[in-house]
Structure formats: structure tokens, C-alpha cells
Write a protein that holds these residues in place. Structure first.
Motif, PDB file in Angstrom:
ATOM      1  N   LYS A 139       0.815  -1.219   0.000  1.00 23.67           N
ATOM      2  CA  LYS A 139       0.000   0.000   0.000  1.00 23.67           C
ATOM      3  C   LYS A 139       0.845   1.264   0.000  1.00 23.67           C
ATOM      4  O   LYS A 139       0.329   2.360   0.174  1.00 23.67           O
ATOM      5  CB  LYS A 139      -0.915  -0.005   1.235  1.00 23.67           C
ATOM      6  N   PHE A 166       2.605   4.606  -0.261  1.00 23.39           N
ATOM      7  CA  PHE A 166       2.179   5.803  -0.977  1.00 23.39           C
ATOM      8  C   PHE A 166       3.047   7.023  -0.626  1.00 23.39           C
ATOM      9  O   PHE A 166       3.638   7.645  -1.514  1.00 23.39           O
ATOM     10  CB  PHE A 166       0.703   6.107  -0.667  1.00 23.39           C
ATOM     11  N   ASP A 167       3.125   7.354   0.666  1.00 29.92           N
ATOM     12  CA  ASP A 167       3.818   8.580   1.098  1.00 29.92           C
ATOM     13  C   ASP A 167       5.271   8.624   0.637  1.00 29.92           C
ATOM     14  O   ASP A 167       5.738   9.629   0.113  1.00 29.92           O
ATOM     15  CB  ASP A 167       3.790   8.709   2.625  1.00 29.92           C
ATOM     16  N   LEU A 183       5.510   9.219  -3.082  1.00 30.78           N
ATOM     17  CA  LEU A 183       5.204  10.601  -3.462  1.00 30.78           C
ATOM     18  C   LEU A 183       6.375  11.524  -3.171  1.00 30.78           C
ATOM     19  O   LEU A 183       6.758  12.349  -4.001  1.00 30.78           O
ATOM     20  CB  LEU A 183       3.962  11.062  -2.687  1.00 30.78           C
ATOM     21  N   ALA A 200      -0.874   2.427  -5.457  1.00 31.30           N
ATOM     22  CA  ALA A 200      -1.618   3.426  -4.692  1.00 31.30           C
ATOM     23  C   ALA A 200      -1.500   4.800  -5.344  1.00 31.30           C
ATOM     24  O   ALA A 200      -2.476   5.533  -5.461  1.00 31.30           O
ATOM     25  CB  ALA A 200      -1.105   3.465  -3.255  1.00 31.30           C
ATOM     26  N   ILE A 206      -3.553   4.931  -8.622  1.00 28.11           N
ATOM     27  CA  ILE A 206      -4.998   5.105  -8.387  1.00 28.11           C
ATOM     28  C   ILE A 206      -5.299   6.554  -8.021  1.00 28.11           C
ATOM     29  O   ILE A 206      -6.235   7.170  -8.531  1.00 28.11           O
ATOM     30  CB  ILE A 206      -5.471   4.169  -7.251  1.00 28.11           C
ATOM     31  N   TYR A 207      -4.466   7.090  -7.134  1.00 24.18           N
ATOM     32  CA  TYR A 207      -4.641   8.469  -6.689  1.00 24.18           C
ATOM     33  C   TYR A 207      -4.622   9.423  -7.886  1.00 24.18           C
ATOM     34  O   TYR A 207      -5.462  10.292  -8.022  1.00 24.18           O
ATOM     35  CB  TYR A 207      -3.517   8.787  -5.706  1.00 24.18           C
ATOM     36  N   GLY A 258      -7.684   9.180 -10.278  1.00 25.97           N
ATOM     37  CA  GLY A 258      -8.856   9.865  -9.769  1.00 25.97           C
ATOM     38  C   GLY A 258      -8.658  11.369  -9.676  1.00 25.97           C
ATOM     39  O   GLY A 258      -9.397  12.146 -10.268  1.00 25.97           O
ATOM     40  N   LEU A 259      -7.641  11.782  -8.942  1.00 23.72           N
ATOM     41  CA  LEU A 259      -7.562  13.194  -8.575  1.00 23.72           C
ATOM     42  C   LEU A 259      -6.806  14.055  -9.567  1.00 23.72           C
ATOM     43  O   LEU A 259      -7.020  15.257  -9.610  1.00 23.72           O
ATOM     44  CB  LEU A 259      -6.968  13.320  -7.178  1.00 23.72           C
ATOM     45  N   TYR A 279     -12.731   9.214 -12.089  1.00 22.33           N
ATOM     46  CA  TYR A 279     -13.061   8.547 -10.828  1.00 22.33           C
ATOM     47  C   TYR A 279     -13.551   7.127 -11.051  1.00 22.33           C
ATOM     48  O   TYR A 279     -13.237   6.224 -10.286  1.00 22.33           O
ATOM     49  CB  TYR A 279     -14.114   9.349 -10.065  1.00 22.33           C
ATOM     50  N   THR A 293     -11.719   4.036  -9.497  1.00 19.53           N
ATOM     51  CA  THR A 293     -12.402   3.137  -8.567  1.00 19.53           C
ATOM     52  C   THR A 293     -12.280   1.687  -9.025  1.00 19.53           C
ATOM     53  O   THR A 293     -12.088   0.788  -8.209  1.00 19.53           O
ATOM     54  CB  THR A 293     -13.885   3.521  -8.443  1.00 19.53           C
ATOM     55  N   ALA A 313      -9.077   0.599  -7.977  1.00 14.77           N
ATOM     56  CA  ALA A 313      -9.045   0.451  -6.520  1.00 14.77           C
ATOM     57  C   ALA A 313      -9.654  -0.868  -6.086  1.00 14.77           C
ATOM     58  O   ALA A 313      -9.204  -1.477  -5.113  1.00 14.77           O
ATOM     59  CB  ALA A 313      -9.785   1.616  -5.865  1.00 14.77           C
ATOM     60  N   MET A 314     -10.668  -1.339  -6.823  1.00 19.80           N
ATOM     61  CA  MET A 314     -11.284  -2.619  -6.479  1.00 19.80           C
ATOM     62  C   MET A 314     -10.344  -3.780  -6.817  1.00 19.80           C
ATOM     63  O   MET A 314     -10.210  -4.727  -6.052  1.00 19.80           O
ATOM     64  CB  MET A 314     -12.607  -2.771  -7.229  1.00 19.80           C
ATOM     65  N   PHE A 332      -7.188  -3.516  -6.825  1.00 14.82           N
ATOM     66  CA  PHE A 332      -6.178  -3.367  -5.775  1.00 14.82           C
ATOM     67  C   PHE A 332      -6.639  -4.053  -4.487  1.00 14.82           C
ATOM     68  O   PHE A 332      -5.881  -4.788  -3.856  1.00 14.82           O
ATOM     69  CB  PHE A 332      -5.943  -1.870  -5.539  1.00 14.82           C
ATOM     70  N   PHE A 333      -7.904  -3.824  -4.119  1.00 15.81           N
ATOM     71  CA  PHE A 333      -8.434  -4.446  -2.901  1.00 15.81           C
ATOM     72  C   PHE A 333      -8.314  -5.967  -2.970  1.00 15.81           C
ATOM     73  O   PHE A 333      -7.830  -6.600  -2.034  1.00 15.81           O
ATOM     74  CB  PHE A 333      -9.894  -4.056  -2.666  1.00 15.81           C
ATOM     75  N   GLN A 384      -6.874   3.307  -0.074  1.00 15.62           N
ATOM     76  CA  GLN A 384      -7.022   3.722  -1.477  1.00 15.62           C
ATOM     77  C   GLN A 384      -8.232   3.099  -2.145  1.00 15.62           C
ATOM     78  O   GLN A 384      -8.711   3.604  -3.139  1.00 15.62           O
ATOM     79  CB  GLN A 384      -5.756   3.370  -2.277  1.00 15.62           C
ATOM     80  N   SER A 385      -8.715   1.962  -1.601  1.00 16.56           N
ATOM     81  CA  SER A 385      -9.855   1.311  -2.221  1.00 16.56           C
ATOM     82  C   SER A 385     -11.157   2.022  -1.941  1.00 16.56           C
ATOM     83  O   SER A 385     -12.137   1.821  -2.644  1.00 16.56           O
ATOM     84  CB  SER A 385      -9.968  -0.138  -1.746  1.00 16.56           C
ATOM     85  N   MET A 407     -11.117   5.485  -1.106  1.00 11.13           N
ATOM     86  CA  MET A 407     -10.923   6.929  -1.032  1.00 11.13           C
ATOM     87  C   MET A 407     -11.744   7.714  -2.056  1.00 11.13           C
ATOM     88  O   MET A 407     -12.263   8.770  -1.726  1.00 11.13           O
ATOM     89  CB  MET A 407      -9.449   7.277  -1.097  1.00 11.13           C
ATOM     90  N   LEU A 408     -11.895   7.206  -3.279  1.00 10.66           N
ATOM     91  CA  LEU A 408     -12.636   7.995  -4.266  1.00 10.66           C
ATOM     92  C   LEU A 408     -14.132   8.084  -3.940  1.00 10.66           C
ATOM     93  O   LEU A 408     -14.677   9.191  -3.917  1.00 10.66           O
ATOM     94  CB  LEU A 408     -12.374   7.463  -5.685  1.00 10.66           C
TER      95      LEU A 408
END
Lengths: 295, 277
Positions: A229, A231-232, A235, A250, A253-254, A257-258, A263, A267, A270-271, A273-274, B121-122, B124-125
């Protein structure tokens, strides 16, 4: 009488469990299930209320066109393997060291744990400076090739740069868990093995390691899920660069979306990923749990 | 208790190895601190040397550049309120789940434990959508509620394990004496939970204080915390190492001070937390 008791039970249930249940549902459960829905929409974030149903388009796109996502997936997997192996090796060796009769073991334990209290973002920036300025200074002074590499500037040095900082940050925490486990190994067992003529290496392999398997399970679980996971650090240290060579899932995905504002697509990733995280961590716990034994 | 062993030559060698590794672990802090006292030209010339003169001018400029007093206050308020809310809500939830193991409560416990595996992250959106819808974006109670939701599973789990070992007889005696269920929890059970409350506080403080992603999504500009300020700062002044190092030193001091002051509790708390977790 019975009615009043029932009513009082209901009120108690609401008072004690209600707030936790409400906020947990709102913040975790609801978004989690919304994620399944948004996976099949072209939700663009701007127009949040008009997510259009697109069926399997997002998934098709991820599996056929999105090379960047799969390169992030591959990078994250390689990173997880390297980070988990090195972190656990280092933290176990430190734990073995600090369970010896050292005079300074309290101070050393504090020092090894210290990086863990600082956030990944700050640590990443501290190390960014060290890789970019500090290493080159040392390299010029000593001429050691290792320090003269173009740190964080190539895919390989970016990869190992993040691994180094991850280990530095996480090893102290895992060390605490290993220390607690090693101190719990019955002294008589070690003594008995020694009397039977076992050497230090043999005792480690046949007595200590099997008996601290629960700690190994925990440490592997924590490092695997943290590394996967990550991320920090990503970045702040490399921002995914050079190019996208060190972009983690991570971060991917970020950004989907952003930054790109997709999105729905984000998403869907992200699924995936989950399910990846769940599969990897559950398999790992299942495998190591089987190796646990009773003293 | 550990048996007494002799301090042999072999142990001395291990001691020296330990010290060397510790120095290696501390070396990033050396770079961080010495360079926050130097002028930019001095840093570029040699990043490993001690500064020629120790000047606090970088700190003064960094203090203003990241508006340190404000972001520090924001971090303290966000972390403090979130941890307080987590302690209250998760201890109450756990208490009820242990003492009334109805079918509903058993299922809830398992759902909470299972939810620990969901990566941030899963969700967050879609969470962005929820926080916008319920007006939890850009305000303090919004982020506290988010931390409450995400932190509840682990904190509840830690309390759950601990409460199971608290004898029920104490509570029964209090009920016989006429205490209400709420009084029993507040005055009798909660004080007994102090050791695990320490663990819950420590784990959550370290998590929330250092968290970057949730605040950047939920409160961003209206309530900038330390990690957000550092990230923003590096976006602007990437190569201004003198300012950057001073800003990083300032930002690192509060949490390091927190750790060094409470290190015994923190190390004990973390060990207890992870062995149960």
C-alpha cells in the motif's frame, strides 16, 4: 417489567454501539460498496451525481490498454518482495543483537525505533536530500562508487532508494515484535539444545525460529500490507519517476482519480487493488500460520 | 527476570557492532540538522560538514514560510480530537460487544475485524463523494468523523481483547449496589482499561499525526496540517535546501519530542498492540 428491561437493553445497545456503527458504516462500508457500483460507471468526479453506467468498459480498458497500471502493479510487487525480505532480515538481526547481554540495549532499541515515529512524507523528503546532496558529497570525498550513482534518477536507484527508506522506517517496529517473541522462548529449551550439543546456528534454526513463528506471521503480514500500500514514500522520494518507472499502485490510483479526474476508472483500479491486497495478505497469513508450533 | 551473564569479549564486539549500526540509523538526522543551520552555498559545496557558523536564520524564514504555529496547532487539534473520539467510541463499542454477544453483535465484530484489510485507497474515491454529500469536507468535524470510521476497527479490536480479561463480577457487584449500566462503564470499567487505552492513544496519535492522504482529500486548504504544509512547501521550494532542511527539522521536532518523552509507554504500547493485532 419485561418490556421495560427490553427497552433499556435497546437503549443501551444504541448508546454503546450506535455511534461506532453509524460512523464506521458511513466512512468505510458505504464507500466500499459504492466502489463496486462506480467500477462500472464513467463517473468523472466533476459531475458526481451523474455517473453513467458503462458496464465492463473500465475493466476492459484496464486489462487491455492500461500498461501504466500494470507496470505500477509489477513495480509494487517487486518492491513488496524486496522490502519485506530486507526489512524482516534486518529487524530480526537487530532483535537477536538486542536480546544479548548488551549494556546499551535500551538506548539502541530507542534509536532503531526512532525513524518509525516520523511520517513517511517527512522521512521521504529528508532522504530525498540525502540521496541528491548527501550521497554525492560522500561520493566525492571517498570515491566509493555506490554513492556516486545517480540516486533516484534511474529506475533501479529509484527502486532501491525507496526500499532503503522503507527498511529504515519499518525495521525498528518489527524489531520490537521480534524482541518480544525471542524473550518468550523458554530458556530451558535453549539450554537443553545446547547440552545436546547444538551450535548457535542449529539452535536458531531448530528452536528459536519455530517458536517465534507467530511473530514472523505478524511481521510478514504488517510489512507485506504496508509495502503493497506504499504511498507517502513514493510521493516524496521519486513521485513515481523517472517517467513512471517507480509508480506504485496506490499512487497510480490516486492520480487516475484526482489528477486525471477519471473517478470511475480509478475506482475500478481500486477494487482490483483491494482483491490483490486481500489475496496476498490472506495467503501469506495462511501459509505462515501453518508453520506455527507450540512450545 | 533475566539470568546474570558475564560480560564477555564476544558481547563487547556485539556492543560495538550495535553502536555502529545505531550511528548509521542516526546519520540521516545528522544531515538534516547540520544542513538546516547552513547557508545554501555551504550546503551545495559540502553537505556532510558541520556548519561554519550556527545561524538560526533558516529557521526564522521557514517558520514564516510554512506558517509553523498555525499548522502545528491544526495538527494538534485534528489529532487530539480524533484520538479522543476514537477512545470514547471504540471502548464503548467493544464493551457492549464483549458483554452482550448477541448474534448481531457477533456479526458486527467480525465485520469490523474483516474491514481492517480494506486499503484506504480502495475507498478513497467514493469517500470523496460521501464527504461532499454529508458536508464533511473542509471542516474539523468531518475529518474527525473520517478518522473515527477508519480507526474504529483496530481500536475496538484492542479494547475487545482487553475487556474479555476484565472479571464480570466487579460489574455485577456495582449493579447490586444500584449503579446504572452507564455508570458501571464510566466509573468502574473504563478506569480499568487504562493500560490498553494508552496503547490505543499511542497507535492512533502516531497514525493520525503523520497521515497525509486523508487530510489532503478531506480538509486540504482549510485546515492544513504539518504533512500537508511540508508537501506544499516542497512543491514550491524544491531546491532551496537551506529553507527546506530547516522546515523539515521544525516539522520533525514535535513528534520526536513526543516519542522521547513517552518512549517507555510507546515501546510497551506498540509491543502490546502488535502482539494482539
Amino acid at each position: 417489567m419485561l418490556k421495560r428491561k427490553q427497552l433499556s437493553e435497546w437503549i443501551q445497545q444504541t448508546v454503546f454501539v450506535g455511534p461506532g456503527l453509524l460512523f464506521f458504516t458511513l466512512i468505510v462500508i458505504l464507500p466500499f460498496f459504492m466502489g463496486f457500483y462506480y467500477t462500472f460507471t464513467s463517473w468523472d468526479g466533476m459531475d458526481m451525481d451523474h455517473a453513467k453506467w458503462v458496464g465492463l468498459d473500465n475493466l476492459k480498458r484496464i486489462f487491455t490498454e492500461d500498461d501504466r497500471f500494470w507496470s505500477a502493479f509489477w513495480f509494487t510487487s517487486k518492491f513488496t518482495v524486496a522490502a519485506v525480505a530486507v526489512t524482516n532480515l534486518v529487524s530480526f538481526v537487530l532483535a537477536m543483537l538486542l536480546t544479548q547481554n548488551l549494556k546499551l540495549k535500551g538506548v539502541l532499541r530507542t534509536i532503531f525505533f526512532l525513524p518509525n515515529v516520523i511520517g513517511g512524507l517527512l522521512l521521504g523528503y529528508i532522504w530525498y536530500f540525502i540521496f541528491v546532496r548527501g550521497f554525492s558529497t560522500i561520493g566525492e570525498a571517498t570515491g566509493i562508487g555506490f554513492f556516486n550513482l545517480q540516486w533516484l534518477g534511474t529506475p533501479a536507484t529509484g527502486f532501491w532508494g525507496i526500499v532503503i527508506v522503507f527498511v529504515w522506517q519499518t525495521a525498528g517496529y518489527m524489531m520490537l515484535i521480534y524482541i518480544a517473541a525471542i524473550l518468550n522462548v523458554p530458556k530451558e529449551l535453549m539450554e537443553a539444545a545446547r547440552i545436546d550439543g547444538a551450535g548457535a546456528w542449529r539452535i536458531l534454526r531448530s528452536v528459536t525460529l519455530p517458536l517465534i513463528m507467530p511473530a514472523i506471521t505478524i511481521c510478514l503480514f504488517l510489512t507485506t500490507s504496508n509495502a503493497f500500500k506504499m504511498f507517502d514514500l513514493n510521493l516524496s522520494l521519486t513521485g513515481g519517476g523517472p517517467g513512471n518507472a517507480t509508480e506504485s499502485i496506490a499512487l497510480n490510483i490516486y492520480r487516475e482519480g484526482l489528477v486525471n479526474g477519471r473517478y470511475g476508472l480509478g475506482t475500478a483500479k481500486a477494487m482490483i487493488f483491494f482483491f490483490g491486497v486481500a489475496l496476498i495478505t490472506l495467503t501469506q497469513v495462511w501459509v505462515t500460520k501453518k508453520k506455527e508450533v507450540e512450545a | 527476570m533475566e539470568e546474570k551473564k558475564r560480560y564477555t569479549g564476544g558481547v563487547l564486539v556485539l556492543e560495538i557492532i550495535g553502536i555502529l549500526v545505531a550511528l548509521l540509523f542516526l546519520s540521516p538526522f545528522y544531515f538534516l540538522i547540520v544542513n538546516s543551520f547552513k547557508k545554501l552555498a555551504e550546503i551545495l559545496l559540502n553537505a556532510a560538514k558541520l556548519p561554519e557558523v550556527f545561524s538560526f536564520s533558516n529557521f526564522k524564514r521557514a517558520w514564516i514560510a510554512i506558517d509553523f504555529p498555525t499548522v502545528l496547532m491544526h495538527s494538534v487539534v485534528v489529532t487530539g480530537l480524533s484520538v479522543l473520539a476514537l477512545v470514547i467510541v471504540s471502548s464503548m463499542t467493544a464493551y457492549r460487544l464483549v458483554r452482550r454477544p448477541t448474534l448481531f453483535n457477533k456479526i458486527l465484530f467480525n465485520v469490523l475485524v474483516a474491514a481492517m484489510i480494506i486499503p484506504f485507497q480502495s475507498v478513497m474515491l467514493p469517500l470523496m463523494r460521501i464527504t461532499a454529500l454529508f458536508e464533511l469536507r473542509g471542516n474539523l468535524h468531518g475529518i474527525v468523523i473520517c478518522y473515527l470510521g477508519f480507526g474504529l476497527p483496530l481500536s475496538m479490536f484492542l479494547y475487545h481483547g482487553f475487556i474479555k480479561s476484565v472479571p464480570y463480577e466487579i460489574e455485577e457487584a456495582a449493579v447490586v449496589d444500584g449503579a446504572s449500566p452507564y455508570g458501571v462503564f464510566l466509573r468502574i470499567v473504563f478506569p480499568l482499561l487504562k493500560p490498553i487505552t494508552m496503547t490505543v492513544i499511542i497507535l492512533n496519535v502516531l497514525w493520525i499525526w503523520n497521515d497525509y492522504l486523508l487530510p489532503v482529500l478531506v480538509i486540504n486548504d482549510s485546515f492544513t496540517t504539518i504533512p500537508l504544509a511540508v508537501q506544499k512547501f516542497f512543491g514550491q521550494y524544491l531546491r532551496k535546501w537551506d529553507l527546506a532542511m530547516a522546515a523539515l527539522t521544525l516539522s520533525t521536532i514535535p513528534v520526536v519530542a513526543f516519542f522521547l518523552l513517552l518512549q517507555k509507554h510507546i515501546i510497551a504500547g506498540i509491543t502490546a498492540g502488535s502482539v494482539k493485532g
